[in-house]
Motif scaffolding. Structure first.
Motif, PDB file in Angstrom:
ATOM      1  N   HIS A   1       0.742  -1.117   0.067  1.00  0.00           N
ATOM      2  CA  HIS A   1       0.105  -0.048  -0.063  1.00  0.00           C
ATOM      3  C   HIS A   1       0.933   1.191   0.299  1.00  0.00           C
ATOM      4  CE1 HIS A   1      -3.560   2.546   0.709  1.00  0.00           C
ATOM      5  NE2 HIS A   1      -2.909   3.239   1.702  1.00  0.00           N
ATOM      6  N   ALA A   2       1.880   1.292   0.792  1.00  0.00           N
ATOM      7  CA  ALA A   2       2.736   2.312   0.792  1.00  0.00           C
ATOM      8  C   ALA A   2       3.454   2.671  -0.387  1.00  0.00           C
ATOM      9  CB  ALA A   2       3.816   2.255   2.091  1.00  0.00           C
ATOM     10  N   SER A   3       3.775   1.713  -1.072  1.00  0.00           N
ATOM     11  CA  SER A   3       4.649   2.095  -2.534  1.00  0.00           C
ATOM     12  C   SER A   3       3.361   2.269  -3.679  1.00  0.00           C
ATOM     13  CB  SER A   3       5.310   0.594  -2.684  1.00  0.00           C
ATOM     14  OG  SER A   3       4.526  -0.311  -3.146  1.00  0.00           O
ATOM     15  N   GLY A   4       2.218   2.177  -3.230  1.00  0.00           N
ATOM     16  CA  GLY A   4       1.171   2.323  -4.310  1.00  0.00           C
ATOM     17  C   GLY A   4       0.438   1.014  -5.073  1.00  0.00           C
ATOM     18  N   ASP A   5       0.961  -0.143  -4.530  1.00  0.00           N
ATOM     19  CA  ASP A   5       0.555  -1.432  -5.153  1.00  0.00           C
ATOM     20  C   ASP A   5      -0.728  -1.956  -4.628  1.00  0.00           C
ATOM     21  OD1 ASP A   5       0.222  -3.957  -6.124  1.00  0.00           O
ATOM     22  OD2 ASP A   5       2.268  -4.914  -5.592  1.00  0.00           O
ATOM     23  N   ASP A   6      -1.894  -1.382  -4.963  1.00  0.00           N
ATOM     24  CA  ASP A   6      -3.238  -1.572  -4.655  1.00  0.00           C
ATOM     25  C   ASP A   6      -3.981  -3.083  -4.802  1.00  0.00           C
ATOM     26  OD1 ASP A   6      -3.513   0.979  -3.491  1.00  0.00           O
ATOM     27  OD2 ASP A   6      -4.387   1.744  -5.385  1.00  0.00           O
ATOM     28  N   GLU A   7      -3.364  -3.668  -5.637  1.00  0.00           N
ATOM     29  CA  GLU A   7      -3.685  -4.938  -6.055  1.00  0.00           C
ATOM     30  C   GLU A   7      -3.290  -5.836  -5.053  1.00  0.00           C
ATOM     31  OE1 GLU A   7      -3.339  -8.311  -9.598  1.00  0.00           O
ATOM     32  OE2 GLU A   7      -2.657  -6.209 -10.130  1.00  0.00           O
ATOM     33  N   THR A   8      -1.877  -5.955  -4.808  1.00  0.00           N
ATOM     34  CA  THR A   8      -1.292  -6.830  -3.567  1.00  0.00           C
ATOM     35  C   THR A   8      -2.043  -6.475  -2.355  1.00  0.00           C
ATOM     36  OG1 THR A   8       0.768  -6.983  -4.941  1.00  0.00           O
ATOM     37  CG2 THR A   8       0.890  -7.449  -2.420  1.00  0.00           C
ATOM     38  N   TYR A   9      -2.126  -4.995  -2.125  1.00  0.00           N
ATOM     39  CA  TYR A   9      -2.503  -4.734  -0.587  1.00  0.00           C
ATOM     40  C   TYR A   9      -4.321  -5.212  -0.621  1.00  0.00           C
ATOM     41  CZ  TYR A   9      -4.983  -1.504   2.605  1.00  0.00           C
ATOM     42  OH  TYR A   9      -5.814  -1.290   3.828  1.00  0.00           O
ATOM     43  N   ASN A  10      -4.981  -5.084  -1.578  1.00  0.00           N
ATOM     44  CA  ASN A  10      -6.384  -5.561  -1.666  1.00  0.00           C
ATOM     45  C   ASN A  10      -6.613  -7.099  -1.552  1.00  0.00           C
ATOM     46  OD1 ASN A  10      -7.442  -2.987  -1.468  1.00  0.00           O
ATOM     47  ND2 ASN A  10      -7.499  -3.041  -3.814  1.00  0.00           N
TER      48      ASN A  10
ATOM     49  N   ALA B   1      -2.665   6.738   8.229  1.00  0.00           N
ATOM     50  CA  ALA B   1      -1.474   7.027   7.774  1.00  0.00           C
ATOM     51  C   ALA B   1      -1.601   7.525   6.524  1.00  0.00           C
ATOM     52  CB  ALA B   1      -0.724   5.582   7.494  1.00  0.00           C
ATOM     53  N   ASP B   2      -2.422   7.328   5.459  1.00  0.00           N
ATOM     54  CA  ASP B   2      -2.791   7.961   4.286  1.00  0.00           C
ATOM     55  C   ASP B   2      -2.904   9.640   4.518  1.00  0.00           C
ATOM     56  OD1 ASP B   2      -2.328   5.707   2.844  1.00  0.00           O
ATOM     57  OD2 ASP B   2      -4.345   5.345   2.708  1.00  0.00           O
ATOM     58  N   ASP B   3      -3.927   9.846   5.628  1.00  0.00           N
ATOM     59  CA  ASP B   3      -4.498  10.999   5.769  1.00  0.00           C
ATOM     60  C   ASP B   3      -3.378  12.162   6.491  1.00  0.00           C
ATOM     61  OD1 ASP B   3      -7.043  10.221   5.209  1.00  0.00           O
ATOM     62  OD2 ASP B   3      -7.709  10.138   7.206  1.00  0.00           O
ATOM     63  N   ILE B   4      -2.315  11.391   7.153  1.00  0.00           N
ATOM     64  CA  ILE B   4      -1.347  12.180   7.528  1.00  0.00           C
ATOM     65  C   ILE B   4      -0.562  12.977   6.416  1.00  0.00           C
ATOM     66  CG2 ILE B   4       0.687  10.751   7.737  1.00  0.00           C
ATOM     67  CD1 ILE B   4      -0.532  13.161  10.550  1.00  0.00           C
ATOM     68  N   ASP B   5      -0.401  12.452   5.170  1.00  0.00           N
ATOM     69  CA  ASP B   5       0.116  12.989   4.070  1.00  0.00           C
ATOM     70  C   ASP B   5      -0.281  14.572   4.125  1.00  0.00           C
ATOM     71  OD1 ASP B   5       1.063  10.709   3.716  1.00  0.00           O
ATOM     72  OD2 ASP B   5       0.354  10.342   1.423  1.00  0.00           O
ATOM     73  N   LYS B   6      -1.659  14.876   4.198  1.00  0.00           N
ATOM     74  CA  LYS B   6      -2.169  16.142   4.136  1.00  0.00           C
ATOM     75  C   LYS B   6      -1.778  17.042   5.483  1.00  0.00           C
ATOM     76  CE  LYS B   6      -6.351  13.858   2.255  1.00  0.00           C
ATOM     77  NZ  LYS B   6      -6.044  12.552   2.501  1.00  0.00           N
ATOM     78  N   LEU B   7      -1.158  16.690   6.252  1.00  0.00           N
ATOM     79  CA  LEU B   7      -0.823  17.574   7.396  1.00  0.00           C
ATOM     80  C   LEU B   7      -0.014  18.783   6.925  1.00  0.00           C
ATOM     81  CD1 LEU B   7      -0.796  17.738  10.623  1.00  0.00           C
ATOM     82  CD2 LEU B   7       1.512  16.850  10.615  1.00  0.00           C
ATOM     83  N   ASP B   8      -0.620  20.084   7.385  1.00  0.00           N
ATOM     84  CA  ASP B   8       0.087  21.184   7.262  1.00  0.00           C
ATOM     85  C   ASP B   8       1.051  21.447   8.305  1.00  0.00           C
ATOM     86  OD1 ASP B   8       0.931  23.628   6.317  1.00  0.00           O
ATOM     87  OD2 ASP B   8      -0.864  24.739   7.117  1.00  0.00           O
TER      88      ASP B   8
END
Length: 375
Positions: free
Chosen positions: A146-155, A179-186
């Motif tokens: 998931h962290a690397s963007g491989d949604d197929e393996t994640y799912n 963890a995904d949402d923290i990307d948006k932290l200002d």
């Protein structure tokens, strides 16, 4: 001792075993070198494995490669480990006991910490080929995909985990979403003007690895200069210094408190949290202490390269501490301000930071980094 000599030392442990009087949980480099001089080949298998694991942990804590790791992996990690020697030791232990899944997970985690994710993935997959129900191996495979963007393996893997244990898996899918949402932290870089002005507000400053003789590095001093400004701006606020890893008998928290007192901060304003050894424990132990102190609000201070990970963990720690507490306290409202050590990541999350965040999201939710050895 050079790297080649250290690896030779590790190889020698495979064939010869340290006698009982020499403890593998060594505390100095000199003691580590003595292992080479005190070997025998009659030690039971269990003790041989114990020596290898204990020595690997020694190099996890005392590898002396902090700056190299920061440069090679990510500035926001504070890892002194010598991964080359750890890899070697875990491989030797696996040769002795190839059926010990924890040892395989330890090696995979060593690769992961070193940002060698493809090698870690291979080990997790091998474990699952033998033991398809190994929850943690599948979880790690899914999380880092998931962290690397491989949604197929994640799912694919999350679906299998949901079949195994739906309640547990929901905890981790929620954590991964956070963890995904923290990307948006200002990330704030200046002390706000609208923080609470009472004594129930705390500034929590996180430590950084001390140099030889307990010397503070620039990273820590930058954090301390920021907390000094904050403390003067909010004279009623208290200060919590968090960090327990000692160097020459001095913990990070003790060094920070001493520095602040020298700069004119009343020692009675400063609370020490000096048991934590990493960011996960900074969060768990600091939140616990803030609850005990009945803090109503807290502002986290660390470096910009460390802030997303630390702020996420502090927010996660609130729920974990609350669920484990015998008496329920109101959780302090959290804000943050960072000392800028890397401008390039203030508004952009890079893959190494995503991986470091994922490592700690799993750890704070109970999946140890080195199973049986180190959270």
């Amino acid at each position: 001792m050079t790297i080649s000599k250290k690896i030779l030392f590790s190889a020698i442990i495979l064939s010869f075993i340290v006698p009982a009087p020499v403890q593998a949980a060594v505390t100095t480099q000199k003691q580590a070198e003595k292992v080479e001089q005190n070997v025998q080949s009659t030690m039971p298998t269990k003790q041989r494995l114990s020596e290898l694991k204990d020595t690997a942990i020694y190099y996890y804590w005392n590898g002396g490669q902090l700056k190299k790791n920061e440069k090679k992996i990510f500035k926001g990690v504070t890892i002194k480990s010598n991964f080359g020697i750890m890899e070697h030791l875990f491989k030797q232990a696996i040769k002795i006991d190839p059926q010990d899944t924890n040892l395989q997970m330890d090696l995979a985690s060593t690769y992961r910490m070193e940002d060698k994710n493809s090698k870690a993935n291979d080990i997790w997959k091998n474990i699952l080929n033998e033991k398809p129900t190994n929850y943690n191996a599948r979880l790690k495979l899914a999380a880092f995909a998931h962290a690397s963007g491989d949604d197929e393996t994640y799912n694919t893997n999350i679906t299998q985990l949901q079949t195994q244990n739906p309640t547990k898996t929901e905890t981790f899918t929620n954590a991964i979403q956070q963890a995904d949402d923290i990307d948006k932290l200002d990330i704030n870089t200046k002390v706000a003007s609208d923080l609470p002005k009472d004594s129930n507000h705390y500034f929590v400053v996180l430590g950084y690895a001390l140099g030889k003789n307990g010397k503070m590095e620039k990273t820590m001093l930058d954090r301390l200069n920021l907390i000094l400004k904050a403390a003067k701006k909010y004279p009623k606020s208290k200060i919590m210094v968090s960090g327990g890893v000692p160097q020459d008998g001095v913990t990070e928290a003790s060094a920070m408190k001493k520095w602040l007192v020298k700069k004119g901060i009343n020692k009675n304003r400063i609370v020490k949290e000096d048991l934590s050894t990493n960011t996960v424990e900074n969060a768990l132990f600091s939140i616990r202490d803030l609850n005990t102190k009945k803090a109503t609000s807290a502002t986290l201070i660390t470096s910009s390269s460390h802030m997303r990970r630390a702020f996420l963990l502090f927010n996660m720690a609130e729920g974990i501490v609350q669920n484990s507490a015998t008496t329920k306290a109101k959780q302090p409202a959290l804000t943050q301000v960072a000392a800028v050590d890397d401008k390039s990541i203030l508004h952009k999350v890079k893959t190494p930071e995503k991986n470091a965040i994922m490592d700690d999201v799993l750890r704070i939710n109970g999946v140890w980094q080195l199973p049986g050895l180190q959270r």
